[in-house]
Scaffold this active site. Structure first.
Site, short mmCIF file in Angstrom:
data_model
loop_
_atom_site.label_atom_id
_atom_site.label_comp_id
_atom_site.label_asym_id
_atom_site.label_seq_id
_atom_site.Cartn_x
_atom_site.Cartn_y
_atom_site.Cartn_z
CD1 TRP A 235 0.37 0.70 3.28
CD2 TRP A 235 -0.30 -1.47 3.26
NE1 TRP A 235 0.83 0.11 4.42
CE2 TRP A 235 0.42 -1.21 4.45
CE3 TRP A 235 -0.80 -2.74 3.03
CZ2 TRP A 235 0.65 -2.20 5.41
CZ3 TRP A 235 -0.58 -3.73 3.98
CH2 TRP A 235 0.13 -3.46 5.15
CD GLU A 240 5.20 5.42 -1.62
OE1 GLU A 240 5.73 4.97 -2.65
OE2 GLU A 240 4.53 4.73 -0.84
#
Ligand code: HEM
Ligand code: UGT
Length: 359
Positions: A235, A240
Site C-alpha cells: 500500500w 509518496e
C-alpha cells in the site's frame, strides 16, 4: 557461470532452509539435487516453498523500503507455467483484483518464468497502474513521468483519451517479439478522489490517484535465478502521493494551485507557502484514502513500524541493512527516529534489482 550459480544456490538454500527450520540432511539433499540439475542442464528450478520464502527474504532485504515489518505476510502467486502474453495479462488482472481487495490491500507478488537463454519475459510498465503523460504545445497533460512509455504505447497502436488521468495499457514482451499492449478495464482500477477534511475548495482541484502501487519493472533474484517479471504491490505511504507524485514540479505540480487557494504570500520563500501547501495536500491524501476505505500509512506510523522491524531483526540475530537516503520520508524527516541514526547500505540477496530499460 555454473560454479557461480551453484554457489548462489547453496548460500540461498542454506539460509532459507534454516529459516524454515529444516535439518542438515534436508539441506544437503536439496543442494545435491540442485548440483545434479546444474551439472546436467546448466540451471535449476525452485520449489514453491523456496520461491515463496525467497520472495519474502527479498522484501526483507530491500534496503530502501520502510514497510519491511510485514515482510513475512507477502502473498506469493506462482505463475511460472504461463507462456503467452494474453495468459500473462490475465494473471496480472487477477493480481490487481486480488491485491486491491476492495481497498483492504493485500501485499502480493506474482512470479513468472525465470530468465534463461530461450526465455525472457518483461513487463515494460514501471507500475501496472499509472497515468499516461502527453506532451502538447500548451504543456504536459497527465503524468510527465509517463511521457516515454505513453509514446511507445501510441506507436504500438494504443490510443488514450487525452485526460490527465488515462490509465496506461499493460505492455508485455516475450523474448525479442514485439511488446504487446493490453488495455486495463476501469473496473479493475480502484481510484481515490482527493478532498480535504476542512478546506471544501480542495475537490475543485479535481485531483485523484490510484489505490494500489504495483512495481512491475524490477527483477527478483533468488539463489542465482533471475525472475525478470515479478510484479509486487504493497500500500502507499501518504507522502509518496502527497509530497512527490502530486507535488514535484516535474510531476503534477499542485503546490502553487493549493497555495493560491490558501491566499499565501507566494512572493517570499520565507512565508513557507510551499511547506504549508505541502502539509495540507498530505492531510488531504491521508484523509481521502482513509475515508474511501483504502489502505494507506502516514509517515509517522510507517517510521514507528520500521522501528519495530529493526527490533525484530535484532531479535532474530540478523544484521539490519538500509539506505538512509530513501528510508527518511520527504515530509518532516527529522521528526522520525530514522533521521537520527545510520544504516549499513549493504546489498544482501535474495533482493529486488533494477533492470535495463527497454524504451
Ligand atoms: C506494505 C506496504 C509497503 C509500504 C508502505 C512500502 C513503502 C515503501 C516506500 C515509501 C518506498 C520508497 C519509494 C520511493 O521513495 O519512491 C519503498 C521502496 C521499496 N519497497 Fe516498499 N513498501 C511496502 C511494501 C513492499 C513490498 C510488498 C515489497 C516487495 C515485495 C517492497 C519492496 C520495495 C523495494 C524493492 C523498494 C525500493 C524501490 C527502488 O529502489 O526504486 N515494498 N517502499
Ligand atoms: N508503496 C510503495 N512504494 C514504492 C515502492 C517501490 C518503488 C516505488 C517507486 O519508485 C520509483 C523509482 C524511484 N522513485 C519512484 C514506490 C510500493 C510499491 C510496491 C510495493 S510497495
Amino acid at each position: 557461470m555454473k560454479d557461480q550459480l551453484l554457489a548462489e544456490a547453496e548460500q540461498f538454500i542454506t539460509t532459507c532452509y534454516k529459516e524454515l527450520h529444516k535439518n542438515d540432511d534436508e539441506i544437503n539433499l536439496r543442494i545435491l539435487q540442485i548440483k545434479e540439475k546444474i551439472t546436467e542442464f546448466g540451471y535449476y528450478e525452485h520449489t514453491f516453498e523456496e520461491l515463496e520464502h525467497g520472495a519474502k527474504m527479498a522484501w526483507r532485504n530491500s534496503n530502501r523500503c520502510i514497510g519491511r515489518l510485514f515482510w513475512d505476510s507477502l502473498t506469493v502467486r506462482d505463475k511460472r507455467n504461463l507462456n503467452t502474453e494474453s495468459d500473462i495479462f490475465e494473471a496480472l488482472e487477477d493480481h490487481i483484483q486480488f491485491a486491491t481487495n476492495n481497498g483492504q490491500i493485500r501485499p502480493t507478488i506474482t512470479i513468472f518464468k525465470q530468465e534463461s537463454d530461450q526465455n525472457r519475459i518483461r513487463i515494460w510498465n514501471h507500475q501496472l497502474i499509472r497515468y499516461a503523460g502527453y506532451e502538447t504545445e500548451y504543456g504536459v497533460i497527465g503524468d510527465p513521468a509517463s511521457i516515454a512509455l505513453t509514446k511507445k504505447c501510441e506507436e504500438l497502436g494504443w490510443q488514450g483519451e487525452g485526460t490527465p488521468f488515462d490509465v496506461l495499457p499493460l505492455v508485455i514482451q516475450i523474448n525479442e517479439s514485439s511488446p504487446k499492449p493490453f488495455p486495463l478495464s476501469k473496473t479493475h482500477v480502484l481510484e481515490v478522489s482527493i478532498h480535504h477534511p476542512e478546506l471544501s475548495w480542495f475537490e475543485e482541484l479535481q485531483v485523484k490517484w490510484y489505490a494500489v502501487p504495483l512495481i512491475s519493472d524490477m527483477c527478483l533474484e533468488i539463489g542465482g535465478i533471475r525472475y525478470t517479471a515479478a510484479p509486487f504491490n504493497g500500500w502507499y505511504m501518504g507522502t509518496e502521493i502527497g509530497a512527490r507524485n502530486l507535488a514535484d514540479d516535474y510531476r503534477y505540480n499542485m503546490l502553487p494551485k493549493i497555495a493560491e487557494q490558501l491566499n499565501l504570500d507566494m512572493n517570499r520563500n520565507s512565508s513557507l507557502w510551499k511547506d504549508r501547501a505541502l502539509v495540507e495536500l498530505n492531510i488531504a491524501v491521508l484523509h481521502s484514502y482513509k475515508n474511501a476505505g483504502v489502505s494507506i500509512v502516514d509517515h509517522h506510523t510507517a517510521a514507528h513500524q520500521f522501528k519495530l522491524f529493526e527490533q525484530k531483526e535484532q531479535a532474530a540475530n540478523r544484521n539490519l541493512t538500509g539506505d538512509w537516503d530513501w528510508l527518511i520520508p520527504p515530509v518532516s524527516p527529522a521528526t522520525t527516529h530514522i533521521f537520527h541514526r545510520g544504516y549499513k547500505d549493504e546489498i544482501i540477496k535474495p533482493n529486488y534489482f533494477y533492470q535495463e530499460k527497454l524504451y
